[in-house]
Design a protein around this motif. Structure first.
Motif, PDB file in Angstrom:
ATOM      1  N   THR A   1       0.834  -1.204   0.000  1.00 35.45           N
ATOM      2  CA  THR A   1       0.000   0.000   0.000  1.00 35.45           C
ATOM      3  C   THR A   1       0.874   1.263   0.000  1.00 35.45           C
TER       4      THR A   1
ATOM      5  N   ASP B   1      -3.490  -1.620  -5.927  1.00 41.45           N
ATOM      6  CA  ASP B   1      -3.009  -2.052  -4.612  1.00 41.45           C
ATOM      7  C   ASP B   1      -3.754  -3.323  -4.212  1.00 41.45           C
TER       8      ASP B   1
ATOM      9  N   ASP C   1      -7.932  -3.607  -1.904  1.00 42.92           N
ATOM     10  CA  ASP C   1      -7.864  -4.264  -0.599  1.00 42.92           C
ATOM     11  C   ASP C   1      -9.057  -3.825   0.248  1.00 42.92           C
TER      12      ASP C   1
HETATM   13 MG    MG Z   1      -1.912  -3.015   2.017  1.00 38.46          MG
END
Ligand code: MG
Ligand code: ADP
Length: 273
Positions: A25, A136, A48
């Motif tokens: 991230t 991500d 995510d």
């Molecule tokens: Mg992450």
């Protein structure tokens, strides 16, 4: 920047590693910010369910009317899902806990790996003229990560410069190989970036030399140092580039962005058997 497999449209990079806490991230946010700082137009896709990338670029939970989940399931148009952030040139498709829902599993087996691929290739994308899309990924090799790998042209792997760093990499490479065989023949490895590197720590150096010996040119020259400014930035909902522009962390991500841009034709890979 010519890419024979995709003459138009953005270059799509999945930031993946099934280990949690390795810097996915952090790298997604700050590489996106560094590319945007170069004048490029970037879409960050938060895939995510934890939504840390969304928070990290200043999109509060209450401001996530629509999310990547809606994008995947076609429940809201792209133009409603993605939002401009406070950072010039940086847009985000925010995540909510919806993403952890099993609904995706209900889509026919044939289609469910292509949800993100199709969403990012819909006609609405053209008007934004993004240069890069960074995805991500969650800390798992689940259906979401497979969606990212099917949608992407390449995978960027953050590797924490710690003990056991290389462990688990072969599992990741196996998944990449499966995706190549089944859905995305041209999927490349964009590169492996060492994160949380500590020059004073022998272990960091050991991990670096092991990684370079095993993976060669795939490992970016740029390494991201362990830097307190990087870890502080998310609580101010800012990339480190905005939070402390002259910090070592910000400089490292700028350097990574330049190295990435210089690799116009990323190396074809022959990794891990
Ligand atoms: Mg992450
Ligand atoms: P992942 O997305 O792979 O789970 P994160 O990017 O969330 O990993 O990073 C895990 C934790 O480590 C976060 O608290 C983050 O702020 C911190 N972190 C990541 N990179 C660095 C770094 N280079 N220096 C210091 N802290 C870092």
């Amino acid at each position: 920047m010519s890419d024979p497999t995709r003459p138009t449209g953005p270059r799509i990079i999945a930031v993946a590693n099934q280990k949690g806490g390795v810097g996915k991230t952090t790298t997604s946010i700050n590489l996106a910010a560094a590319l945007a700082e170069q004048g490029l137009k970037i879409l960050l896709v938060d895939l995510d369910p934890q939504g840390n990338a969304s928070t990290g670029v200043g999109v509060e939970t209450s401001a996530r009317n629509y999310s990547t989940y809606d994008l995947l399931l076609g429940e809201a148009p792209l133009t409603e899902v993605i939002q401009k952030t406070e950072i010039d040139g940086l847009w985000i498709s925010p995540a909510t806990v919806d993403l952890s829902s099993a609904d995706m599993e209900l889509v026919s087996a044939e289609k469910r790996s292509y949800l993100l691929h199709d969403a990012l290739r819909q006609i609405d994308m053209d008007q934004f003229a993004f240069d890069y899309v960074l995805i991500d990924c969650p800390p798992s090799l689940n259906l979401l990560t497979v969606n990212a790998m099917v949608a992407a042209q390449s995978v960027l792997v953050p590797l924490q410069a710690e003990f056991f760093a290389l462990e688990g990499l072969s599992q990741l490479m196996l998944t990449i190989r499966e995706v190549r065989q089944n859905a995305n023949r041209d999927l490349r490895i964009e590169g492996i970036v060492l994160t949380m590197y500590d020059v004073r720590n022998n272990l960091s150096q050991q991990v670096e030399s092991d990684a370079r010996a095993t993976l060669g040119e795939l490992v970016f020259r740029t390494m991201i140092p362990r830097n307190v400014r990087i870890s502080e930035a998310p609580s101010f909902a800012l990339p480190v580039l905005s939070y402390d522009s002259s910090s070592k962390g910000a400089e490292a991500y700028r350097h990574l962005a330049r190295e990435l841009l210089a690799r116009h034709t990323p190396v074809k890979t022959k990794v891990a058997g």
